[in-house]
Design a protein around this motif. Sequence first.
Motif, short mmCIF file in Angstrom:
data_model
loop_
_atom_site.label_atom_id
_atom_site.label_comp_id
_atom_site.label_asym_id
_atom_site.label_seq_id
_atom_site.Cartn_x
_atom_site.Cartn_y
_atom_site.Cartn_z
N LEU A 113 0.81 -1.23 0.00
CA LEU A 113 0.00 0.00 0.00
C LEU A 113 0.84 1.28 0.00
O LEU A 113 0.32 2.36 -0.24
CB LEU A 113 -0.83 0.05 1.28
CG LEU A 113 -2.25 -0.46 1.30
CD1 LEU A 113 -2.80 -0.31 2.72
CD2 LEU A 113 -3.11 0.35 0.34
N ARG A 114 2.11 1.14 0.32
CA ARG A 114 2.95 2.35 0.51
C ARG A 114 2.89 3.34 -0.65
O ARG A 114 2.73 4.54 -0.42
CB ARG A 114 4.40 1.96 0.80
CG ARG A 114 4.62 1.63 2.27
CD ARG A 114 6.07 1.26 2.54
NE ARG A 114 6.26 1.02 3.95
CZ ARG A 114 6.77 1.92 4.81
NH1 ARG A 114 7.16 3.10 4.39
NH2 ARG A 114 6.87 1.62 6.08
N PRO A 115 3.02 2.87 -1.92
CA PRO A 115 2.97 3.87 -3.01
C PRO A 115 1.66 4.65 -3.01
O PRO A 115 1.65 5.86 -3.24
CB PRO A 115 3.09 3.01 -4.27
CG PRO A 115 3.67 1.71 -3.82
CD PRO A 115 3.26 1.51 -2.40
N ARG A 116 0.56 3.99 -2.68
CA ARG A 116 -0.74 4.68 -2.67
C ARG A 116 -0.80 5.69 -1.51
O ARG A 116 -1.31 6.79 -1.65
CB ARG A 116 -1.84 3.60 -2.55
CG ARG A 116 -3.22 4.08 -2.69
CD ARG A 116 -3.52 4.73 -4.05
NE ARG A 116 -4.68 5.58 -3.92
CZ ARG A 116 -4.73 6.86 -4.27
NH1 ARG A 116 -3.69 7.45 -4.82
NH2 ARG A 116 -5.82 7.55 -4.09
N ILE A 117 -0.26 5.29 -0.36
CA ILE A 117 -0.23 6.22 0.80
C ILE A 117 0.59 7.46 0.41
O ILE A 117 0.23 8.59 0.71
CB ILE A 117 0.36 5.55 2.06
CG1 ILE A 117 -0.47 4.31 2.45
CG2 ILE A 117 0.43 6.53 3.22
CD1 ILE A 117 0.12 3.50 3.60
N ARG A 118 1.70 7.21 -0.29
CA ARG A 118 2.56 8.33 -0.71
C ARG A 118 1.79 9.27 -1.63
O ARG A 118 1.83 10.48 -1.48
CB ARG A 118 3.80 7.76 -1.41
CG ARG A 118 5.03 8.59 -1.23
CD ARG A 118 6.28 7.82 -1.63
NE ARG A 118 6.66 6.82 -0.65
CZ ARG A 118 6.94 5.54 -0.92
NH1 ARG A 118 6.85 5.07 -2.14
NH2 ARG A 118 7.29 4.71 0.04
N ASP A 119 1.03 8.69 -2.58
CA ASP A 119 0.25 9.53 -3.51
C ASP A 119 -0.75 10.39 -2.74
O ASP A 119 -0.94 11.56 -3.04
CB ASP A 119 -0.55 8.66 -4.50
CG ASP A 119 0.36 8.00 -5.52
OD1 ASP A 119 1.54 8.40 -5.59
OD2 ASP A 119 -0.11 7.08 -6.23
N ILE A 120 -1.41 9.77 -1.76
CA ILE A 120 -2.43 10.51 -0.99
C ILE A 120 -1.74 11.65 -0.22
O ILE A 120 -2.21 12.79 -0.20
CB ILE A 120 -3.20 9.56 -0.04
CG1 ILE A 120 -4.02 8.56 -0.87
CG2 ILE A 120 -4.09 10.33 0.92
CD1 ILE A 120 -4.70 7.47 -0.06
N ALA A 121 -0.59 11.35 0.39
CA ALA A 121 0.13 12.39 1.15
C ALA A 121 0.56 13.52 0.23
O ALA A 121 0.39 14.70 0.55
CB ALA A 121 1.35 11.76 1.85
N GLU A 122 1.09 13.16 -0.93
CA GLU A 122 1.56 14.20 -1.87
C GLU A 122 0.40 15.06 -2.35
O GLU A 122 0.54 16.28 -2.47
CB GLU A 122 2.28 13.57 -3.08
CG GLU A 122 3.58 12.83 -2.73
CD GLU A 122 4.71 13.73 -2.23
OE1 GLU A 122 4.59 14.96 -2.33
OE2 GLU A 122 5.71 13.18 -1.70
N ALA A 123 -0.75 14.44 -2.60
CA ALA A 123 -1.90 15.22 -3.08
C ALA A 123 -2.35 16.21 -2.00
O ALA A 123 -2.70 17.36 -2.30
CB ALA A 123 -3.04 14.28 -3.47
N LEU A 124 -2.33 15.79 -0.75
CA LEU A 124 -2.70 16.72 0.33
C LEU A 124 -1.71 17.88 0.41
O LEU A 124 -2.08 19.03 0.64
CB LEU A 124 -2.77 15.98 1.67
CG LEU A 124 -3.94 14.99 1.83
CD1 LEU A 124 -3.74 14.11 3.06
CD2 LEU A 124 -5.28 15.74 1.95
N LEU A 125 -0.43 17.56 0.21
CA LEU A 125 0.59 18.62 0.26
C LEU A 125 0.49 19.54 -0.96
O LEU A 125 0.72 20.75 -0.86
CB LEU A 125 1.99 18.01 0.37
CG LEU A 125 2.26 17.26 1.68
CD1 LEU A 125 3.61 16.56 1.64
CD2 LEU A 125 2.20 18.21 2.89
N ASP A 126 0.11 18.97 -2.12
CA ASP A 126 -0.07 19.82 -3.32
C ASP A 126 -1.08 20.93 -3.01
O ASP A 126 -0.90 22.07 -3.43
CB ASP A 126 -0.62 18.99 -4.50
CG ASP A 126 0.43 18.06 -5.08
OD1 ASP A 126 1.63 18.26 -4.78
OD2 ASP A 126 0.05 17.13 -5.82
N ALA A 127 -2.12 20.57 -2.28
CA ALA A 127 -3.18 21.55 -2.00
C ALA A 127 -2.67 22.67 -1.08
O ALA A 127 -3.33 23.70 -0.93
CB ALA A 127 -4.37 20.84 -1.35
#
Length: 402
Positions: A113-127
């Motif tokens: 799941l790690r790559p997906r968790i990373r994507d979610i974290a990055e998307a929150l930081l993008d905002a």
Amino acid sequence: MPTDLQLTALDPVFREHPHDVLDRLRAEDPVYLDAPVGRLFLTRFKDMKAVLADRSLSVDPRKAPDTPRRRALMQDVPPEEFQPSMLLLDDPDHKRLRGLVSQAFNQRSVDALRPRIRDIAEALLDALADHRSFDVIAEFAAPLPILVIAEMLGVDPGDRSQFKRWSDARAHVLNPARTPEQRAELAAAGQGLNEYFARAIDARRGCRGADLISLLVDAEEKGDRLSAREIVITCNLLLVAGNLTTTDLIGNGVLALLRHPSQLAKLRAHPELVPNAVEEMLRYDTPVVQVGRFALEPLEINGREVRAGQPVTCSLLAAGHDPAVHPDPHRFNIERADTTHLAFGGGAHYCLGAPLARAEAQIAITALLKRFPGLRLDPQYAAKHKRVPVFNGLEALWVCAT
Ligand code: HEM
């Protein structure tokens, strides 16, 4: 000597300075009889480790003597109607329910799941890209675990604000001094969650996916002795158990780093230290400060007699600061060689979500530091802890991005 609510975050002094009292109890009376509630309050690591592994202590409130505290935990439902999650069940029911979902939370599944968790974290930081200052809790640490578990369960991440409100309200299950208003919120959240999951389960009956709800529905239909009600209760637990806790781990951890600039600099220079830093955060500012058990039979803890039926509280926060285990325990040191802690409990009920919580915190902290090289506390910010017993976390964490 302090008692009951004075040993929880409902007490303003304990909320901001818990170690003054925990250190004193550990030194003077490590198996402290909290007389008005009749419970024993433990502050030594060694005693708690033994208690959590001991099957002669139970988690099931239906087996406990009838007290106001027990009725609060059971939300005034009569014992014959109360249907606990695995968290409040002894074996064999505990083992059966935990076994059905444990595979989804083991190290291998979490690593996938790690790559997906990373994507979610990055998307929150993008905002947050254009923000000069922001609240780490509201914008990052709170949504991250909710979005991850919603995806694992297979429910709509778009419902995350609702999940957050329900999770926050459910935290009052562990508050014996809840107000009538909090009690109503707790009941409404329980009903909201039950209805939400009942619908999600029905939707899976004809059409399975690769998610956790489908896995449970499959187990039920294959006759794995799992009732439809148990699926709802398990989904509720999974949605709620990891939210506040993981949010608090990330929030407390980021605060510790920002308050210790030399540790922060070291971590920036050596990102490979992140896993050890997260263990140190769990030890240093433990998100779940205490867990409860009660004795099924007479026993002894560190030479003190325990009556059958007597409640025992393990202060997990005190365990992480026991000088017998951790030299210089109040020092935050991301390179600490032995970070042994009881932040995830111990024994049969050891946190099922520990690998997931660790992965989320490691990814979140790595991504946050990388995205904001100048991250610092907002000079106007004064840390305030939440006024909820059992959980230890910040109401907000205002930072400046540059
Ligand atoms: C930093 C984050 C977390 C902390 C500090 C934490 C802490 C704990 C603790 C102390 C217990 C033991 C309770 C007891 O012995 O009475 C526990 C149990 C549990 N946790 Fe966590 N938890 C965290 C994250 C999660 C996550 C992300 C999930 C799943 C999504 C999760 C699911 C559970 C479940 C299902 C149990 C019950 C296990 C059982 O009864 O066998 N937790 N957690």
